[in-house]
Design an enzyme around this catalytic site. Structure first.
Site, PDB file in Angstrom:
ATOM      1  N   LYS A  13       0.717  -1.236  -0.091  1.00 31.62           N
ATOM      2  CA  LYS A  13       0.082  -0.064   0.143  1.00 31.62           C
ATOM      3  C   LYS A  13       0.855   1.087  -0.140  1.00 31.62           C
ATOM      4  O   LYS A  13       0.562   2.347  -0.893  1.00 31.62           O
ATOM      5  CB  LYS A  13      -0.998   0.088   1.337  1.00 31.62           C
ATOM      6  N   ARG A  88      -8.824   1.626  10.004  1.00 29.63           N
ATOM      7  CA  ARG A  88      -7.932   0.140  10.352  1.00 29.63           C
ATOM      8  C   ARG A  88      -8.983  -0.765  11.286  1.00 29.63           C
ATOM      9  O   ARG A  88      -8.782  -1.586  11.655  1.00 29.63           O
ATOM     10  CB  ARG A  88      -6.922   0.335  11.284  1.00 29.63           C
ATOM     11  N   ARG A 126      11.911  -6.409   4.581  1.00 31.86           N
ATOM     12  CA  ARG A 126      12.040  -4.637   4.284  1.00 31.86           C
ATOM     13  C   ARG A 126      12.980  -3.928   5.107  1.00 31.86           C
ATOM     14  O   ARG A 126      13.229  -4.290   6.393  1.00 31.86           O
ATOM     15  CB  ARG A 126      10.520  -4.349   4.841  1.00 31.86           C
ATOM     16  N   ARG A 159      12.466  -1.168  10.348  1.00 35.34           N
ATOM     17  CA  ARG A 159      11.606  -0.766  11.497  1.00 35.34           C
ATOM     18  C   ARG A 159      11.256  -1.744  12.459  1.00 35.34           C
ATOM     19  O   ARG A 159      11.260  -3.187  12.249  1.00 35.34           O
ATOM     20  CB  ARG A 159      10.291  -0.665  10.711  1.00 35.34           C
ATOM     21  N   ARG A 170       1.072  -8.003  14.284  1.00 34.32           N
ATOM     22  CA  ARG A 170       0.334  -7.351  13.369  1.00 34.32           C
ATOM     23  C   ARG A 170      -0.638  -7.790  12.468  1.00 34.32           C
ATOM     24  O   ARG A 170      -1.696  -7.237  12.251  1.00 34.32           O
ATOM     25  CB  ARG A 170       1.307  -6.381  12.836  1.00 34.32           C
TER      26      ARG A 170
END
Ligand code: AMP
Length: 217
Positions: A13, A88, A126, A159, A170
């Site tokens: 996204k 969310r 990532r 991160r 998550r």
């Protein structure tokens, strides 16, 4: 062009939102980026959000809704925006509908469809440039060999919430709280599904086609 990018973390996204926001000259509004900035600046909001974000949980609806309400009232949102990471939860989506009642409604919701195992691999590989924010992937788009950002030479970091244990949490939170939004927007006949496993350019082309439909509607 008022649109929501919906999908689990790691479905692409943010990457698509930043490219398309630039192309269509509208702001990308990422609640995650706003919160991360608040954490790094040590503001009151940042202090409240920090530990929740580190554990992979969700910041309270009240805080997020107030933040979005203020952001959408700014002049740069007048000709549209891409909401990335908001709403969310169902209460967030309902509040968004309320906020927009007196102005223009959302044109459509782009849902990024990616299987869970691919998401876990993507998120744990990532990396982000700590200086310019460019998003790398150790497998598909690695930084330069010296481990620095190819664009600005900044340090590359992971991160905290991309570590595997937090990623699993998550995804659990996503399934419980965010996945029901798919039905919420399906019922409003606003949901457009893209296959997020395709490469970045293919996904962008698919979203471009969806955007053309919005502008004709
Ligand atoms: P993201 O960059 O969108 O993955 O967001 C990073 C973290 O910020 C999430 O794991 C949440 O802790 C928090 N966050 C971002 N957007 C929201 C939201 N709309 N509602 C609640 N928490 C959020």
């Amino acid at each position: 062009m008022r649109t929501i990018f919906l999908g689990a973390p790691g479905t692409g996204k943010g990457t698509q939102a930043s490219v398309l926001a630039e192309k269509y000259n509208i702001p990308q509004i990422s609640t995650g980026d706003i919160l991360r900035q608040a954490v790094s600046e040590g503001t009151e909001l940042g202090k409240q959000a920090k530990s929740i974000m580190e554990s992979g949980g969700l910041v309270s609806d009240d805080i997020i809704i107030a933040l979005i309400k203020e952001r959408l009232a700014r002049p740069d949102c007048a000709s549209g925006y891409i909401l990335d990471g908001f709403p969310r939860t169902v209460p967030q989506a309902q509040s968004l509908d309320d906020i927009l009642q007196d102005s223009a409604p959302i044109d459509g919701v782009v849902y990024f469809d990616v299987p869970e195992e691919i998401i876990i691999t993507r998120l744990t590989s990532r990396r982000v440039c700590s200086k310019c924010g460019y998003i790398y992937n150790l497998i598909t788009d690695p930084p330069s060999e010296d481990g620095k950002c190819r664009i600005c030479g900044g340090e590359i970091m992971q991160r905290d919430d991309d570590k595997e244990e937090t990623v699993r949490n998550r995804l659990k939170v996503y399934k419980e709280k965010t996945a029901p939004l798919k039905d919420y927007y399906l019922e409003q006949q606003k949901l457009y599904v893209v296959d997020g496993t395709r490469n970045v350019d293919q996904v962008r082309a698919d979203i471009d086609k969806i955007f053309q439909k919005f502008s004709k509607a």
